[in-house]
Design a protein around this motif. Structure first.
Motif, PDB file in Angstrom:
ATOM      1  N   UNK A   3       0.851  -1.192   0.000  1.00  0.00           N
ATOM      2  CA  UNK A   3       0.000   0.000   0.000  1.00  0.00           C
ATOM      3  C   UNK A   3       0.886   1.241   0.000  1.00  0.00           C
ATOM      4  N   UNK A   4       0.460   2.224  -0.767  1.00  0.00           N
ATOM      5  CA  UNK A   4       1.166   3.492  -0.850  1.00  0.00           C
ATOM      6  C   UNK A   4       0.221   4.606  -0.456  1.00  0.00           C
ATOM      7  N   UNK A   5       0.684   5.474   0.418  1.00  0.00           N
ATOM      8  CA  UNK A   5      -0.143   6.591   0.872  1.00  0.00           C
ATOM      9  C   UNK A   5       0.659   7.873   0.708  1.00  0.00           C
ATOM     10  N   UNK A   6       0.107   8.778  -0.125  1.00  0.00           N
ATOM     11  CA  UNK A   6       0.755  10.066  -0.347  1.00  0.00           C
ATOM     12  C   UNK A   6       0.192  11.112   0.600  1.00  0.00           C
ATOM     13  N   UNK A   7       0.998  12.123   0.867  1.00  0.00           N
ATOM     14  CA  UNK A   7       0.554  13.266   1.654  1.00  0.00           C
ATOM     15  C   UNK A   7       1.377  14.485   1.261  1.00  0.00           C
ATOM     16  N   UNK A   8       0.866  15.661   1.649  1.00  0.00           N
ATOM     17  CA  UNK A   8       1.631  16.880   1.425  1.00  0.00           C
ATOM     18  C   UNK A   8       1.109  17.778   0.331  1.00  0.00           C
ATOM     19  N   UNK A  22       5.494   9.920   0.542  1.00  0.00           N
ATOM     20  CA  UNK A  22       4.797   8.678   0.226  1.00  0.00           C
ATOM     21  C   UNK A  22       5.342   7.580   1.116  1.00  0.00           C
ATOM     22  N   UNK A  23       4.424   6.932   1.823  1.00  0.00           N
ATOM     23  CA  UNK A  23       4.802   5.833   2.699  1.00  0.00           C
ATOM     24  C   UNK A  23       4.352   4.515   2.080  1.00  0.00           C
ATOM     25  N   UNK A  24       5.285   3.593   1.960  1.00  0.00           N
ATOM     26  CA  UNK A  24       4.982   2.267   1.428  1.00  0.00           C
ATOM     27  C   UNK A  24       4.932   1.269   2.578  1.00  0.00           C
TER      28      UNK A  24
END
Length: 115
Positions: A3-8, A22-24
């Motif tokens: 899962x990849x979650x972007x932020x910012x 991005x956190x994997x």
């Protein structure tokens, strides 16, 4: 499952800066290629920047000298520092990871450059 979650993402004035993260996750390690793509309304998704585990990076010509990709392999994170932003940088930015030959995508984060 990766899962990849972007932020910012967000709204910024022309000439401003933003930093995307991005956190994997998903029990992964040793990611080779991590990158950022973007898609503006009505346009195809395009490569912005890519980082390989060995340290090589590549940038789209349109962002060279303004954007910097970096990564923290221990944390499975990839970042995109965006400086001197222009209205034409407005798009949804997607994190991309190539892990064991499979491409994974985040859901994207919207960047709007406008005064």
């Amino acid at each position: 499952q990766v899962q990849l979650v972007e932020s910012g993402g967000g709204l910024v004035q022309p000439g401003g800066s933003l930093r995307l993260s991005c956190a994997a996750s998903g029990g992964i390690f040793g990611i080779n290629v991590m990158g950022w793509y973007r898609q503006a309304p009505g346009d195809q998704r395009e490569l912005v920047a890519v980082s390989r585990r060995g340290g090589d990076t590549n940038y789209a010509d349109s962002v060279k000298g303004r954007f910097t990709i970096s990564r923290d392999n221990a944390k499975n994170m990839v970042y995109l520092q965006m400086d001197s932003l222009k209205p034409e940088d407005t798009a949804v930015y997607y994190c991309n990871v190539n892990y064991r030959g499979i491409l994974y995508w985040g859901k994207g984060t919207l960047v709007t450059v406008s005064s």
